[in-house]
Write an enzyme that holds these catalytic residues in place. Sequence first.
Site, PDB file in Angstrom:
ATOM      1  N   LYS A 115       0.795  -1.195  -0.153  1.00  0.00           N
ATOM      2  CA  LYS A 115      -0.225   0.001  -0.058  1.00  0.00           C
ATOM      3  C   LYS A 115       0.833   1.454  -0.306  1.00  0.00           C
ATOM      4  O   LYS A 115       0.498   2.113  -0.380  1.00  0.00           O
ATOM      5  CB  LYS A 115      -0.623  -0.078   1.140  1.00  0.00           C
ATOM      6  N   LYS A 197      -5.657 -11.899  -7.591  1.00  0.00           N
ATOM      7  CA  LYS A 197      -7.187 -12.290  -7.142  1.00  0.00           C
ATOM      8  C   LYS A 197      -8.393 -11.448  -7.394  1.00  0.00           C
ATOM      9  O   LYS A 197      -7.549 -10.494  -8.250  1.00  0.00           O
ATOM     10  CB  LYS A 197      -6.625 -12.142  -5.699  1.00  0.00           C
ATOM     11  N   LYS A 200     -11.578  -5.691  -5.493  1.00  0.00           N
ATOM     12  CA  LYS A 200     -12.576  -4.553  -5.703  1.00  0.00           C
ATOM     13  C   LYS A 200     -11.977  -3.363  -6.004  1.00  0.00           C
ATOM     14  O   LYS A 200     -11.928  -2.171  -6.640  1.00  0.00           O
ATOM     15  CB  LYS A 200     -13.791  -4.777  -4.530  1.00  0.00           C
TER      16      LYS A 200
END
Length: 334
Positions: A115, A197, A200
């Site tokens: 992140k 994966k 969203k």
Amino acid sequence: MIDGKKVLFSGMQATGSLTLGNYLGALKNWVNLSDEYECFYSVVDLHSITVRQDPAELRKRARNLLTLYIAAGLDPKKNCIYYQSHVSGHTELSWILNCFTYMGELNRMTQFKDKAAKHADNINAGLFTYPVLMAADILLYQADVVPVGKDQLQHLEITRDIAQRFNAIYGDVFTIPEPYLGKAGISIKSLQDPAKKMSKSDENANASIYLMDDTDTIIRKFKRAVTDSEASVRYCDEQPGIRNLIDIYCACTGKTPEETEKEFDGKGYGDFKMAVGEAVASELKPLQERFGELVKDKAYIDGIIRENAEKANYYALKTLRKVQKKVGFPERVR
Ligand code: TRP
């Protein structure tokens, strides 16, 4: 333990729209756990502001997520469904636990590294201490089990370390949580890159099926899904794209991969993709309809928000008061 039941805690962030991966990998499986466990399912909005959010948008998404929990079949009388930000114990315990967590430990967190790279212009302290807040979420309710995806296992591990460290100093204060491995939710991959994966936050809208996608959109996305070169519906490592579609098909129809191979024996990718699209659309339809009804019933949802925040707060305070006493804060005078 609450009323003789083990405690289960999990949470999801309201950033981005939930995907089929979130549903088949987590939400759908949560529904069956409330008989066995006392379940707390939080909309973890405190976690969301570690990256910049549009306030109106965050509020709307949080409400939608809470409503989706119910639409997916979680009974809000049996499961404590609530906003993390409505229970101040999360932040209070988080501060205390910060003082029992080492910089070196947090530095090793792979999600922080990812992140930080992605949000290089905003590497704030909250992003760094995110796992401590997550530890507070779990320990506040004395959770025995935590259903989490692989990407969160490291955070659960640090939660256990912090709890054990605290207990070693002050006695048995926290239950040491275990990952919930029961009927593990499957890991759904991106439709555009089966090595990743389904997420969203994927920039490519074709990579993910969102829970609110309509039938046409779902079918179009499956038609465009990346497949392999064998041109046969076979469940194997050499065909990660097809394997992902078979996983999705099986999760929606209850069939096994072998049955699926047989069903599509001699047929091409085109027929199969169409069938997967239809299976997904009919899986999501009842959820979408229920969501549509719930959204209209503002008073009902408001009631759940109020009642469950109170319930969560009751259990949170029990732990928090104990912890405050242990670390030496003065007792409240009444
Ligand atoms: N960090 C988790 C995620 O992004 C969400 C989360 C926050 C969570 N607190 C939690 C999950 C506690 C399980 C338990 O997926």
